[in-house]
Design an enzyme around this catalytic site. Structure first.
Site, PDB file in Angstrom:
ATOM      1  N   ASP A  41       0.833  -1.203   0.000  1.00 25.21           N
ATOM      2  CA  ASP A  41       0.000   0.000   0.000  1.00 25.21           C
ATOM      3  C   ASP A  41       0.864   1.248   0.000  1.00 25.21           C
ATOM      4  O   ASP A  41       1.527   1.567   0.988  1.00 25.21           O
ATOM      5  CB  ASP A  41      -0.906  -0.003   1.235  1.00 25.21           C
ATOM      6  CG  ASP A  41      -2.029  -1.016   1.106  1.00 25.21           C
ATOM      7  OD1 ASP A  41      -2.745  -0.967   0.087  1.00 25.21           O
ATOM      8  OD2 ASP A  41      -2.176  -1.864   2.002  1.00 25.21           O
ATOM      9  N   MET A 146     -12.492  -1.073  -3.092  1.00 22.96           N
ATOM     10  CA  MET A 146     -12.151  -0.682  -1.721  1.00 22.96           C
ATOM     11  C   MET A 146     -13.390  -0.887  -0.846  1.00 22.96           C
ATOM     12  O   MET A 146     -14.447  -0.311  -1.108  1.00 22.96           O
ATOM     13  CB  MET A 146     -11.739   0.793  -1.661  1.00 22.96           C
ATOM     14  CG  MET A 146     -10.406   1.136  -2.289  1.00 22.96           C
ATOM     15  SD  MET A 146      -8.951   0.339  -1.567  1.00 22.96           S
ATOM     16  CE  MET A 146      -9.129   0.695   0.172  1.00 22.96           C
ATOM     17  N   GLY A 151      -6.556   4.614   3.128  1.00 20.85           N
ATOM     18  CA  GLY A 151      -5.706   5.432   3.994  1.00 20.85           C
ATOM     19  C   GLY A 151      -5.212   4.715   5.233  1.00 20.85           C
ATOM     20  O   GLY A 151      -4.115   5.001   5.700  1.00 20.85           O
ATOM     21  N   ASP A 181     -10.420  -4.999  -0.836  1.00 19.18           N
ATOM     22  CA  ASP A 181      -9.373  -4.481   0.053  1.00 19.18           C
ATOM     23  C   ASP A 181     -10.002  -3.642   1.156  1.00 19.18           C
ATOM     24  O   ASP A 181     -10.574  -2.585   0.886  1.00 19.18           O
ATOM     25  CB  ASP A 181      -8.415  -3.626  -0.806  1.00 19.18           C
ATOM     26  CG  ASP A 181      -7.203  -3.131  -0.041  1.00 19.18           C
ATOM     27  OD1 ASP A 181      -7.070  -3.448   1.154  1.00 19.18           O
ATOM     28  OD2 ASP A 181      -6.381  -2.430  -0.668  1.00 19.18           O
TER      29      ASP A 181
HETATM   30  C1  DX5 Z   1      -6.167   0.710   3.047  1.00 11.05           C
HETATM   31  C2  DX5 Z   1      -5.275  -0.240   2.288  1.00 11.05           C
HETATM   32  C3  DX5 Z   1      -5.438  -1.648   2.681  1.00 11.05           C
HETATM   33  C4  DX5 Z   1      -5.179  -1.959   4.127  1.00 11.05           C
HETATM   34  C5  DX5 Z   1      -6.193  -2.952   4.533  1.00 11.05           C
HETATM   35  O1  DX5 Z   1      -6.104   1.973   2.477  1.00 11.05           O
HETATM   36  O2  DX5 Z   1      -5.484  -0.166   0.884  1.00 11.05           O
HETATM   37  O3  DX5 Z   1      -4.720  -2.532   1.831  1.00 11.05           O
HETATM   38  O4  DX5 Z   1      -3.901  -2.470   4.376  1.00 11.05           O
HETATM   39  O5  DX5 Z   1      -6.106  -3.104   5.883  1.00 11.05           O
HETATM   40  P1  DX5 Z   1      -7.105  -4.029   6.697  1.00 11.05           P
HETATM   41  O6  DX5 Z   1      -7.024  -5.395   6.125  1.00 11.05           O
HETATM   42  O7  DX5 Z   1      -6.569  -3.908   8.079  1.00 11.05           O
HETATM   43  O8  DX5 Z   1      -8.485  -3.424   6.549  1.00 11.05           O
HETATM   44 ZN    ZN Z   2      -4.484  -1.761  -0.471  1.00 10.92          ZN
END
Ligand code: DX5
Ligand code: ZN
Length: 226
Positions: A41, A146, A151, A181
């Protein structure tokens, strides 16, 4: 698609929630547990408030990840991502995903990713309609839904993402991988797979555990991946 890995069903640990003082060891733990897609990320302090990882870290992990037969899945949460695509590709990225909310030139950015030799993905935030991806469906290797606002790790899964995943799956060519994600854990993994996702990103649910390898195995099992 260059990387057949993306079309397979995988739980992709996000290193965002890893212990960065022992990053190589943490990645080694999930690779040993069977992870074959490592999610990175990248945040720029503009598109999203935090600043996280750059090409330097991708380059530092590339040999370890590739020698396990795994791929590096770079999620760019940065403005004007097209400017940095080549640098991430040189560092060892296998797939690069950009946000249409972060560039007026989505089609151009996807072409730049292919030009750099990587698979091309587009990610949409919870408030963004799926149609933006349908317009570039033939240029996509991967579509990312998403299921939290981008973030931060550790946020709660947004339930409306299930219907959105299903609409993305039915509106995109079947060769396009569908990744989800945010907020993926043992409780949500089964539902996102049922909605059509084949790549599940999990950060805090894996690396927030005392035993990331065991957590990886449990979530993968909940997803029906093993
Ligand atoms: C958030 C990221 C994610 C994040 C997910 O902006 O894109 O990839 O790491 O984290 P979890 O799995 O903890 O929700
Ligand atoms: Zn991500």
């Amino acid at each position: 698609m260059a990387n057949e890995r993306l079309r397979e069903r995988h739980l992709a640990p996000s290193i965002l929630s890893a212990d960065f003082a022992r990053l190589g060891a943490q990645v080694g733990e999930v690779l040993a547990a069977g992870a074959r897609v490592i999610h990175v990320d990248v945040m720029d302090g503009h598109f999203v408030p935090p600043i996280t990882i750059g090409p330097l870290i991708v380059g530092a992990l590339a040999d370890q990840v590739h020698s396990s037969g795994a791929v590096i899945d770079v999620h760019l949460m940065i403005e004007r991502p097209e400017a940095l695509v080549a640098e991430f590709a040189r560092a060892g990225a296998d797939a690069i995903t950009v946000h249409p909310e972060a560039t007026p030139h989505l089609h151009y950015a996807l072409a730049a990713i292919h030009e750099a030799g990587c698979d091309a993905g587009a990610a949409i935030c919870p408030g963004t309609p799926t149609g933006v991806l349908v317009e570039v469906g033939d240029d996509l290797d991967l579509a990312l839904c998403m299921s939290v606002n981008p973030g931060w790790g550790g946020q709660k899964f947004i339930a409306a993402s299930l219907g959105k995943l299903a609409r993305m799956r039915s509106g995109l060519p079947e060769t396009v991988a569908l990744e989800v994600d945010g907020g993926v854990n043992e409780d949500t993994a089964g539902a996102v797979v049922d909605a059509g996702a084949n790549l599940l990103v999990a950060g805090s649910a894996v690396f927030g555990s005392d035993d990331p390898a065991a957590a990886f195995a449990q979530i993968a099992a909940a997803a029906g991946f093993r």
